[in-house]
Design a protein around this motif. Structure first.
Motif, short mmCIF file in Angstrom:
data_model
loop_
_atom_site.label_atom_id
_atom_site.label_comp_id
_atom_site.label_asym_id
_atom_site.label_seq_id
_atom_site.Cartn_x
_atom_site.Cartn_y
_atom_site.Cartn_z
N VAL A 356 0.83 -1.21 0.00
CA VAL A 356 0.00 0.00 0.00
C VAL A 356 0.86 1.26 0.00
CG1 VAL A 356 -1.81 1.23 1.26
CG2 VAL A 356 -1.78 -1.26 1.27
N THR A 357 0.47 2.23 -0.84
CA THR A 357 1.14 3.53 -0.86
C THR A 357 0.13 4.60 -0.44
OG1 THR A 357 2.38 2.79 -2.78
CG2 THR A 357 2.51 5.12 -2.29
N MET A 359 -0.90 8.46 -0.67
CA MET A 359 -0.67 9.67 -1.46
C MET A 359 -1.69 10.75 -1.08
SD MET A 359 0.56 8.49 -5.19
CE MET A 359 -0.82 7.68 -5.86
N LYS A 366 -0.74 12.67 5.46
CA LYS A 366 -0.14 11.38 5.04
C LYS A 366 0.83 10.85 6.10
CE LYS A 366 1.56 13.35 1.36
NZ LYS A 366 0.97 14.74 1.38
N HIS A 410 3.41 11.47 -4.07
CA HIS A 410 3.47 10.78 -5.36
C HIS A 410 4.79 10.94 -6.10
CE1 HIS A 410 1.68 14.78 -6.20
NE2 HIS A 410 2.62 14.74 -7.14
N PHE A 413 6.57 7.80 -5.63
CA PHE A 413 5.81 6.80 -6.38
C PHE A 413 6.12 6.88 -7.87
CE2 PHE A 413 1.90 5.82 -8.72
CZ PHE A 413 1.60 4.56 -8.24
N THR A 424 3.27 -1.17 -6.06
CA THR A 424 2.09 -0.84 -5.24
C THR A 424 0.85 -1.58 -5.74
OG1 THR A 424 3.05 1.32 -4.94
CG2 THR A 424 0.76 1.09 -4.31
N THR A 427 -3.67 2.15 -3.48
CA THR A 427 -3.31 3.51 -3.09
C THR A 427 -4.33 4.04 -2.09
OG1 THR A 427 -2.32 3.95 -5.22
CG2 THR A 427 -2.98 5.87 -3.98
N LEU A 429 -5.67 7.37 -0.86
CA LEU A 429 -5.66 8.79 -1.21
C LEU A 429 -6.19 9.57 -0.01
CD1 LEU A 429 -5.26 10.91 -3.51
CD2 LEU A 429 -7.68 10.62 -4.00
N ALA A 444 -2.21 12.88 -7.79
CA ALA A 444 -2.13 11.53 -7.21
C ALA A 444 -3.14 10.60 -7.87
CB ALA A 444 -2.38 11.61 -5.71
N ALA A 448 -2.21 7.15 -9.95
CA ALA A 448 -2.78 5.85 -9.58
C ALA A 448 -3.55 5.24 -10.74
CB ALA A 448 -3.69 6.01 -8.37
N ILE A 455 -7.95 2.65 -5.79
CA ILE A 455 -7.80 3.75 -4.82
C ILE A 455 -8.81 3.59 -3.69
CG2 ILE A 455 -8.04 6.28 -4.50
CD1 ILE A 455 -7.20 6.56 -7.49
#
Ligand SMILES: Nc1nc2c(ncn2[C@@H]2O[C@H](COP(=O)(O)OP(=O)(O)OP(=O)(O)O)[C@@H](O)[C@H]2O)c(=O)[nH]1
Length: 850
Positions: A356-357, A359, A366, A410, A413, A424, A427, A429, A444, A448, A455
């Motif tokens: 998981v990222t 953004m 964040k 991002h 990323f 990833t 995402t 958000l 972002a 994605a 997302i």
């Protein structure tokens, strides 16, 4: 007794008169022929002498017959019945050479060295072969036999001349004796061998008992001799051509000729272009000569070491009736193939944690969310230690792990994606409920979407008074992120990262999406993955955080990471604990690399360290080449871009001028230019033509060369072209300054560019009244056009610039004179042309503006 005539005595004792005459003469009696008479005492002496002779001859001839005739004859006959023996006889017949000759040939070597031993050796070696020659060479052998018994046989021969009956008998006897001789000799040879062996044995025994050095030396000599003898025999046979078949050869011919084993042709010939005949011969198990012949028959003449092209190999394969398949060369340096082409073994696939990222726009929370998640793990008692920042960490939600990339925003990323790492899976958000959708939120979303990653929207700061989730939903729906409540499929979770609200629900949603995505990996294969972070540690050396994507990474694995390589020495997890292995979607920090890789680089585990090293080195080499190829020098055209991008803090310039004064003046003026804090730096200022060393300096220091009233030499111009060094030539100082200043301001927009077409050297000058000076020239580079501009260059300095007035070959006007031709030229309004001046032709070309 009275006197007797010789013929009477001959009759009496059954001898030939001639023999008696000779014997009598040898005894000193006064006799001439068979009519001569002998006294009683002479008769007596003669009788005694002759009987003694015949006794001796009988004993000599009888000996073998008496003693060994029976068994030998048997042995011999049994040999003759033997088919092998018959064969040998045939072979011998074909050889057609007397045994004696062969003997001599075979034994030459040993006789030279040790006559006695050589003799016995010769007997031992050759006698068994005697029977072979018997059938055809009876007479010869008879002669040989006779020569061995010369004294007796001479008499016999003389007697036989007078007595045909006698002769027949003797002939038969001789034949018989020759026949008997074969087995006899064979036996003798056997005895000889035995004797030799016994001798050796005795010597051996003596040696064992601690014999003297001398004896040892003797033995050595014997051994050496035997070796040499063998060598000589072999050698001699090697060169014994034209049917001169020696004994040794006969012996060798006894051995069955080793037939070359027949090998089946392979069904497929796997080849690489550039293979030679020798390589192919090995592959298809055929003689190179055969292949060369085949190729020759189809018109391809090669030797066995010449590389063959694809067509020739395929033609050859077709000729043999086998399929030719080109072997695909494996590029060990290509680690991307492990990501793309590797066949997935469905059976080994296991579900893996999602990666998981997080953004979102600046200050939307964040970092707070990431910290909160990390902290939640620590507080939940899972960690039992200090959380390490390694760029990623894993959370365990009721036995289901989630991997978070610890780099918010991002930018990271995107840079990862730029290097090909799409690690990833989901995402998050983050959108502040009090702020709504902001520019970076949109960015972002686009990133994605481009990566086709699902997302989950975390509407943050819902604790804040101004929080408005509905507005966020409204705004996001414009970007196709429609909440489930509104009939869409985007998950929205209202959270407060700061106050730890609804975090569990967010985690559950992540697991839900992961389940839908059905994320799987094969933990059994060799590990591949990507670099999350990398740094150089003072104590540990290069340290990299790797995220395993497939397979299991183990300590000790040979690995290639980006353009680096090594062996996984120490593996540490996100809790700072040492691990032995890491499964898919697990981030680990490793040491043991030769250099620091870059975030986003891919890694792959190799079979062995040697291959990993080769691949890593090759990758590093290729990267360097690529960098060199793309890294172009600064030119006035790209100067403004370079300045804008902040790459340049100062502009390097090299000045070459006709006189020192001009160089100094130009240098001072250029240094005064300052555009947006960027200054001119004079790397080098000198007098004279622009030479190769100026180009090298410019290339190394990323400098622009300004030539004032000077020209580059021909090799310098060529070097400048290849190294892409920008040379600006001017005749007016303020124009040079102006050009640089406009370039720095980004105003430079040259529409025309000068192109030098060629150069000619002045070899003669003719002064003609009314016309002026005619230069007799030779074009030494390119070509000179009638309508092009020209410069007169003397010792690298431009002395005049103008136009041609005429260009002639002999007496004809021409439009162009090419390299290697002579011509006559005059220059408009310029007559001061001198021998050895260079006249350079140039045209102005329009430059395409991109
Ligand atoms: N009230 C409240 N404040 C929050 C919440 N989450 C974050 N904040 C605050 O918002 C500010 C910014 O938060 P960060 O986590 O630094 O935001 P970010 O998105 O990581 O910011 P950048 O790193 O600059 O991109 C901090 O002062 C946080 O304390 C929240 O849920 N509620």
């Amino acid at each position: 007794m009275s006197k007797k005539r010789i013929y009477e005595l001959a009759k009496e004792i059954n001898k030939s008169s001639k023999e008696i005459v000779e014997t009598a003469q040898s005894l000193g009696f006064d006799v001439n022929n068979h009519m001569s008479s002998l006294s009683e005492s002479e008769q007596q002496k003669l009788r005694q002498n002759l009987s003694a002779q015949s006794d001796h001859s009988q004993s000599t001839n009888k000996k073998p017959a008496d003693n060994k005739q029976a068994p030998k004859e048997k042995k011999f006959q049994s040999q003759r019945n033997n088919p092998k023996f018959q064969n040998r006889q045939k072979q011998t017949t074909r050889s057609g050479k007397p045994a004696q000759q062969n003997q001599a040939a075979t034994n030459q070597g040993p006789q030279d060295r040790n006559p006695r031993q050589a003799k016995s050796q010769a007997q031992a070696t050759n006698q068994p072969n005697k029977p072979k020659t018997q059938t055809n060479d009876k007479d010869k052998r008879q002669r040989q036999h006779a020569s061995q018994n010369r004294p007796v046989n001479q008499q016999q021969r003389k007697a036989s001349e007078n007595n045909s009956q006698n002769r027949t008998q003797k002939g038969e006897a001789a034949n018989k004796s020759a026949e008997k001789k074969q087995p006899q000799k064979a036996e003798r040879q056997q005895t000889q061998k035995n004797t030799n062996r016994q001798g050796q044995k005795v010597q051996e025994d003596k040696r064992r008992q601690g014999n003297t050095n001398e004896q040892r030396k003797k033995q050595n000599r014997n051994d050496n001799y035997n070796k040499n003898n063998n060598f000589n025999n072999k050698n001699r046979n090697k060169f014994n051509k034209k049917g001169k078949k020696g004994k040794q050869q006969q012996q060798q011919s006894k051995k069955p000729v080793t037939q070359r084993k027949y090998h089946e042709l392979p069904e497929v010939l796997e080849y690489t272009e550039g293979m030679n005949v020798a390589d192919i011969a090995k592959k298809i198990r055929r003689e190179p000569a055969e292949i060369i012949k085949k190729l020759f028959m189809v018109g391809i003449m090669v030797n066995q070491n010449q590389p063959l092209d694809k067509d020739s190999i395929e033609l050859l394969a077709a000729d043999y009736g086998i399929k030719a398949e080109e072997k695909v060369e494996v590029d060990i340096a290509d680690i991307d193939k492990f990501f793309d082409n590797e066949e997935v073994n469905e059976e080994n696939l296991e579900s893996r944690p999602p990666v998981v990222t997080i953004m979102g726009h600046v200050d939307h929370g964040k970092t707070t969310l990431l910290d909160n998640l990390r902290h939640s793990r620590v507080t939940s008692g899972e960690a039992g230690g200090i959380t390490q920042h390694i760029g990623a960490y894993q959370l365990d939600i009721d036995g289901k792990p989630i991997t978070f990339l610890d780099t918010p925003g991002h930018a990271a990323f995107t840079s990862m994606r730029a290097r090909g790492a799409s690690i990833t899976d989901i995402t998050i958000l983050v959108v502040a409920a009090d702020d709504g959708v902001m520019p970076q939120t949109v960015e972002a979303i686009n990133h994605a979407k481009a990566a086709e990653i699902p997302i989950i929207v975390a509407v943050n700061k819902v604790d804040k008074p101004g929080a408005n989730t509905q507005r966020v939903m409204q705004e996001l729906s414009e970007y196709e992120l429609i909440p489930e409540a509104w009939g869409g499929d985007t998950i929205f979770v209202e959270i407060s990262a700061k106050f730890n609200q609804n975090i569990e629900e967010l985690l559950e949603m992540i697991l839900l999406v992961a389940e839908v995505e059905d994320l799987q990996a094969d933990p059994t294969r060799r590990a591949i993955g990507s670099v999350v972070e990398a740094r150089l540690d003072k104590g540990k050396g290069p340290v990299a955080t790797l995220l395993v994507q497939q397979g299991t990474l183990k300590v000790g694995d040979p690995i290639v990471v980006g353009n680096t390589y090594g062996r996984v020495r120490v593996m540490t997890n996100d809790l700072g604990r040492r691990d032995k292995s890491a499964k898919p979607a697990t981030p680990v920090e490793i040491t043991g690399l030769n250099d620091v890789p870059q975030a986003g680089d891919r890694f792959a585990v190799f079979e062995d360290e040697k291959t990993a090293r080769q691949a890593g080195e090759e990758r590093a080499k290729r990267a360097l080449m690529e960098h060199r190829a793309t890294g172009s020098n600064v030119t006035l055209d790209n100067l403004f871009e370079s300045l804008k991008e902040g790459e340049l803090k100062e502009v390097n310039v090299i000045i070459k001028a006709d006189v020192q004064g001009s160089a100094e003046a130009l240098s001072a003026s250029l240094q005064k230019i300052e555009v947006e804090g960027v200054k001119i730096n004079i790397v080098h200022a000198a007098v004279g033509a622009i030479n190769e060393s100026d180009i090298t300096l410019a290339s190394a220091s990323d400098a622009i060369i300004i030539g004032f009233n000077v020209r580059p030499t021909a090799p310098a111009r060529r070097q400048a072209e290849t190294e892409e060094v920008d040379i600006r030539l001017h005749r007016v100082i303020y124009q040079a300054i102006d050009e640089i200043e406009t370039a720095m301001k980004g105003m430079l927009d040259p529409e025309y560019e000068e192109k030098i077409t060629g150069q000619m050297v002045v070899r003669e000058t003719y002064k003609v009244s009314k016309v002026g000076t005619i230069a007799g020239c030779y074009v030494m580079e390119g070509s000179i056009h009638r309508d092009s501009g020209v410069r007169v260059i003397r010792d690298g300095i431009v002395v005049f610039e103008g136009k041609l007035a005429s260009l002639k070959r002999f007496k004809d006007d021409v439009k162009e004179v090419k390299y290697g031709y002579e011509c006559g030229a005059t220059i408009e309004k310029y007559n001061d042309i001198k021998v050895d001046d260079i006249i350079e032709g140039f045209v102005m070309q329009e430059v395409k503006v991109n």
